[in-house]
Design a protein around this motif. Structure first.
Motif, short mmCIF file in Angstrom:
data_model
loop_
_atom_site.label_atom_id
_atom_site.label_comp_id
_atom_site.label_asym_id
_atom_site.label_seq_id
_atom_site.Cartn_x
_atom_site.Cartn_y
_atom_site.Cartn_z
N VAL A 183 0.83 -1.21 0.00
CA VAL A 183 0.00 0.00 0.00
C VAL A 183 0.86 1.25 0.00
CG1 VAL A 183 -1.67 1.33 1.34
CG2 VAL A 183 -1.95 -1.14 1.10
N ASP A 184 1.90 1.26 0.81
CA ASP A 184 2.74 2.45 0.95
C ASP A 184 3.63 2.67 -0.27
OD1 ASP A 184 1.66 2.92 3.41
OD2 ASP A 184 3.27 1.92 4.52
N TYR A 185 4.02 1.59 -0.94
CA TYR A 185 4.91 1.70 -2.10
C TYR A 185 4.30 0.90 -3.26
CZ TYR A 185 8.05 3.30 1.54
OH TYR A 185 8.60 3.98 2.58
N PRO A 186 3.33 1.47 -3.94
CA PRO A 186 2.56 0.72 -4.94
C PRO A 186 3.43 0.22 -6.09
CG PRO A 186 1.47 2.78 -4.38
CD PRO A 186 2.85 2.84 -3.79
N VAL B 205 -2.97 -3.86 -8.42
CA VAL B 205 -3.03 -5.00 -7.52
C VAL B 205 -4.37 -5.69 -7.73
CG1 VAL B 205 -3.11 -5.75 -5.12
CG2 VAL B 205 -1.53 -3.94 -5.81
N PHE B 206 -4.34 -6.99 -8.04
CA PHE B 206 -5.56 -7.77 -8.21
C PHE B 206 -5.76 -8.63 -6.97
CE2 PHE B 206 -4.26 -6.81 -12.53
CZ PHE B 206 -5.46 -6.53 -13.17
N THR B 207 -6.90 -8.46 -6.32
CA THR B 207 -7.17 -9.20 -5.09
C THR B 207 -8.66 -9.21 -4.80
OG1 THR B 207 -6.58 -9.42 -2.75
CG2 THR B 207 -6.91 -7.19 -3.59
N ASP B 208 -9.08 -10.11 -3.95
CA ASP B 208 -10.45 -10.10 -3.44
C ASP B 208 -10.48 -9.81 -1.96
OD1 ASP B 208 -11.85 -10.65 -5.84
OD2 ASP B 208 -11.20 -12.73 -5.73
N SER C 2 7.94 4.87 -4.72
CA SER C 2 7.47 3.58 -5.21
C SER C 2 8.45 2.51 -4.80
CB SER C 2 7.31 3.64 -6.72
OG SER C 2 6.70 2.46 -7.18
N TRP C 3 8.42 1.35 -5.53
CA TRP C 3 9.23 0.21 -5.12
C TRP C 3 10.73 0.55 -5.06
CZ3 TRP C 3 7.04 -3.89 -3.10
CH2 TRP C 3 5.73 -4.19 -3.43
N SER D 29 13.90 3.06 -4.76
CA SER D 29 14.25 4.33 -4.14
C SER D 29 14.54 5.38 -5.21
CB SER D 29 15.49 4.15 -3.26
OG SER D 29 15.86 5.37 -2.68
N GLY D 30 14.03 6.57 -4.99
CA GLY D 30 14.27 7.65 -5.93
C GLY D 30 13.18 7.81 -6.96
N LYS D 31 12.27 6.84 -7.09
CA LYS D 31 11.18 6.95 -8.06
C LYS D 31 9.91 7.41 -7.35
CE LYS D 31 12.72 3.60 -11.49
NZ LYS D 31 12.32 2.42 -12.30
N VAL D 32 9.12 8.18 -8.04
CA VAL D 32 7.88 8.66 -7.47
C VAL D 32 6.75 7.79 -7.97
CG1 VAL D 32 6.27 10.58 -7.34
CG2 VAL D 32 8.73 11.00 -7.29
N GLY D 33 5.99 7.23 -7.06
CA GLY D 33 4.91 6.31 -7.43
C GLY D 33 3.59 7.03 -7.55
N LYS D 34 2.56 6.23 -7.77
CA LYS D 34 1.20 6.73 -7.90
C LYS D 34 0.34 6.09 -6.82
CE LYS D 34 0.05 3.09 -11.17
NZ LYS D 34 -0.51 2.74 -12.47
N GLU D 35 -0.87 6.60 -6.68
CA GLU D 35 -1.79 5.99 -5.73
C GLU D 35 -2.07 4.55 -6.16
OE1 GLU D 35 -6.39 6.72 -4.55
OE2 GLU D 35 -5.03 8.43 -4.38
N ILE D 36 -2.18 3.66 -5.19
CA ILE D 36 -2.35 2.25 -5.51
C ILE D 36 -3.66 2.02 -6.26
CG2 ILE D 36 -3.46 1.72 -3.30
CD1 ILE D 36 -1.96 -0.98 -3.38
#
Length: 553
Positions: free
Chosen positions: A206-209, A214-217, A269-270, A272-279
């Motif tokens: 969740v913190d680092y999408p 993400v596929f889940t039930d 994101s996963w 270091s140094g990259k900017v992620g997006k909302e999950i």
């Protein structure tokens, strides 16, 4: 086992022209639809496991684990199988096919189930989440499967399992486990970790999408605490079989935290140094259920074996039936006879309904005395290798149908046999269309018996359920797939028409209180359906002959 429709059981208005109504044909399909769909998957190497892993046939000396293996149960399994009848290759193909449907960078999260408890320290028999079972065959509680798609990997994805580690002291009480080593060497995981680290993994997810969804039930959003948490008490109403598939036993984290979304702003994101997006979270079931809809040759063979076990158990149960027994006696006999033939357990709590109890569709009290002159309706199935069968038969307690009972029975049987013949790809029909046909044909039969008009509203009371549901690893399989989908070869369904005539002055006295349902499991064919539960007698002459033979019970 019935699955009721959310609407009236007459789904469309035009009646059929007759039992031989013609329908358009569809394009042909290969004989093994599921494995045919896998055939276009390209592996850069053999679709086995990582270089540090061994196939199932050469399980390292872990000793016993919590489920059968080829080395410990050679009478049940062949070398190379992970679960009875299903090979390591088929499991790998299932995972590969699933990941081929997901974008690069996707992560699939499938949580297994935990034990459910009857009372303090007394647990129910464990039954695994069937999505996890479908993808890896792991049958222990407290587990999870993670698949991460990456084109840079030889396999195309990384497989991680979270399981209970081996623990000598605990295993003295609870029995052996596969542990971290077995998850990697037997079930094919690239990595395995203790189950207690799963919440940390999900929080990190969740913190680092990831780059993809993400596929889940698992719960998409956090649910507020409730005084009823952990009780399994339902407050939404509805009949028991309408309840959604739900498990609250994995961890408190999964129930109350879920895949919450950050309020705003990007975060690392996963890497270091990259900017992620909302999950981005998507439901897994719609994709996985489409894969589970078609059965491979191995799955069809397992389901045929389940049908054989249950069908022969029905024979012995019919032979043992006599006035003065209780419904519970028949429950015990069908359970024993199924297990004696190799079934793991019954597929569900059976319906054993004598006399007017058959008018209650899911009657499971099963405590009444069976009376001379009454019918008994039994809805039961056997489970083996994780797969289910589902059979309903109705027979006379004293071994002989009355003329009125035979009249109603033959009406239901005629419609059932006609609808089974429609379960082919060449007929190009959906289960909803077959439901409409069964509804109209049974309505005609009721008008003949009652010698008056029976309108649609009354017919919905006489035949209040759908004729079919999907079946496979679950008795009510793949719930997200519409019954409006055209049938294709390789699908498995039930066909179960019924008539339930109230004890009312509105009906002729000889028909009052009669409830009859006849159900078989059917493998849809290209031109010919295959009845998977053929051993259970359903012709009147066969039932009466069966019941005339002495019983060993």
């Amino acid at each position: 086992m019935l699955r009721l429709s959310s609407t009236w059981c007459r789904l469309r208005s035009p009646p059929p022209r007759g039992y031989g109504c013609s329908v358009p044909r569809s394009r042909p399909l290969s004989s093994s639809a599921l494995l045919g769909a896998y055939s276009d998957i390209k592996f850069s190497r053999s679709p086995s496991f990582g270089s540090n892993q061994k196939p199932a046939a050469s399980l390292p000396p872990l000793g016993l684990i919590a489920q059968p293996t080829p080395s410990t149960h050679p009478h049940l399994m062949k070398p190379g199988e992970v679960t009875p009848g299903i090979s390591e290759l088929e499991y790998e193909l299932r995972r590969a096919k699933l990941m081929s449907e997901c974008p690069d960078g996707s992560v699939v999260v499938v949580a297994g189930y935990g034990l459910r408890y009857m009372t303090n320290g007394i647990f129910y028999p464990f039954h695994q989440n069937t999505n996890l079972l479908y993808l890896c065959g792991f049958m222990e509680p407290d587990s999870a499967l993670i698949l991460e798609k990456s084109p840079s990997l030889d396999r195309g994805f990384k497989m991680t399992m979270f399981v209970r580690p081996r623990d000598k002291r605990t295993e003295i009480w609870d029995g052996p486990r596969a542990g971290i080593e077995g998850a990697e060497s037997y079930f094919g995981a690239d990595e395995a970790h203790p189950i207690e680290t799963l919440p940390s993994f999900l929080e990190h997810l969740v913190d680092y999408p990831p780059a993809g969804p993400v596929f889940t039930d698992l719960p998409i959003t956090a649910s507020p605490p409730s005084p009823l948490d952990g009780t399994h008490i339902r407050t939404s109403g509805g009949h028991a079989a309408s309840a959604a598939s739900k498990d609250n036993s994995v961890t408190e984290f999964l129930r109350h935290v879920g895949f919450r979304r950050k309020p705003s702003g990007p975060w690392p994101s996963w890497e270091s140094g990259k900017v992620g997006k909302e999950i981005e979270v998507k439901r897994l079931s719609p994709i996985l259920n489409q894969l589970r809809l078609w059965k491979s040759d191995a799955e069809a063979k397992l389901m045929r074996e389940c049908g054989r076990m249950a069908g022969r158990a029905f024979v012995e149960t019919m032979r043992a039936t006599r006035p003065g027994m209780t419904e519970h006696d028949l429950y015990a006999i069908v359970d024993y006879e199924s297990r004696r033939r190799g079934a793991t357990c019954l597929s569900y709590v059976p319906v054993v309904a004598g006399g007017k109890n058959a008018l209650i569709l899911h009657y499971t009290m099963n405590t009444q005395i069976l009376k001379d002159g009454d019918l008994v309706l039994m809805d039961a199935g056997a489970e083996f290798g994780g797969y289910a069968s589902d059979i309903t038969r109705t027979w006379p307690v004293n071994g002989k149908f009355t003329s009125a009972q035979a009249d109603v029975y033959e009406s239901v049987l005629k419609v059932q046999k006609h609808c089974i013949n429609l379960c082919t790809e060449s007929h190009s029909m959906s289960l909803d269309e077959i439901q409409n046909i069964s509804f109209d044909l049974l309505r005609l039969e009721c008008q003949r018996m009652f010698k008056r008009t029976v309108d649609y509203l009354e017919m919905n009371a006489l035949y209040p359920h759908h004729i079919s549901h999907w079946i496979g690893l679950d008795v009510h399989d793949i719930g997200t797939v519409s019954r409006g989908k055209k049938l294709e070869a390789g699908m498995t369904v039930t066909i179960e028409p019924g008539l339930y005539i109230p004890d009312s002055p509105r009906y002729p006295p000889e028909y009052r209180g009669i409830g009859i349902r006849i159900e078989d499991d059917v493998l849809v064919g290209t031109k010919t359906p295959i009845v998977l539960t053929a051993e259970a007698p359903k012709e009147i002459v066969d039932i009466e002959h069966c019941m005339s033979r002495p019983s060993n019970v």
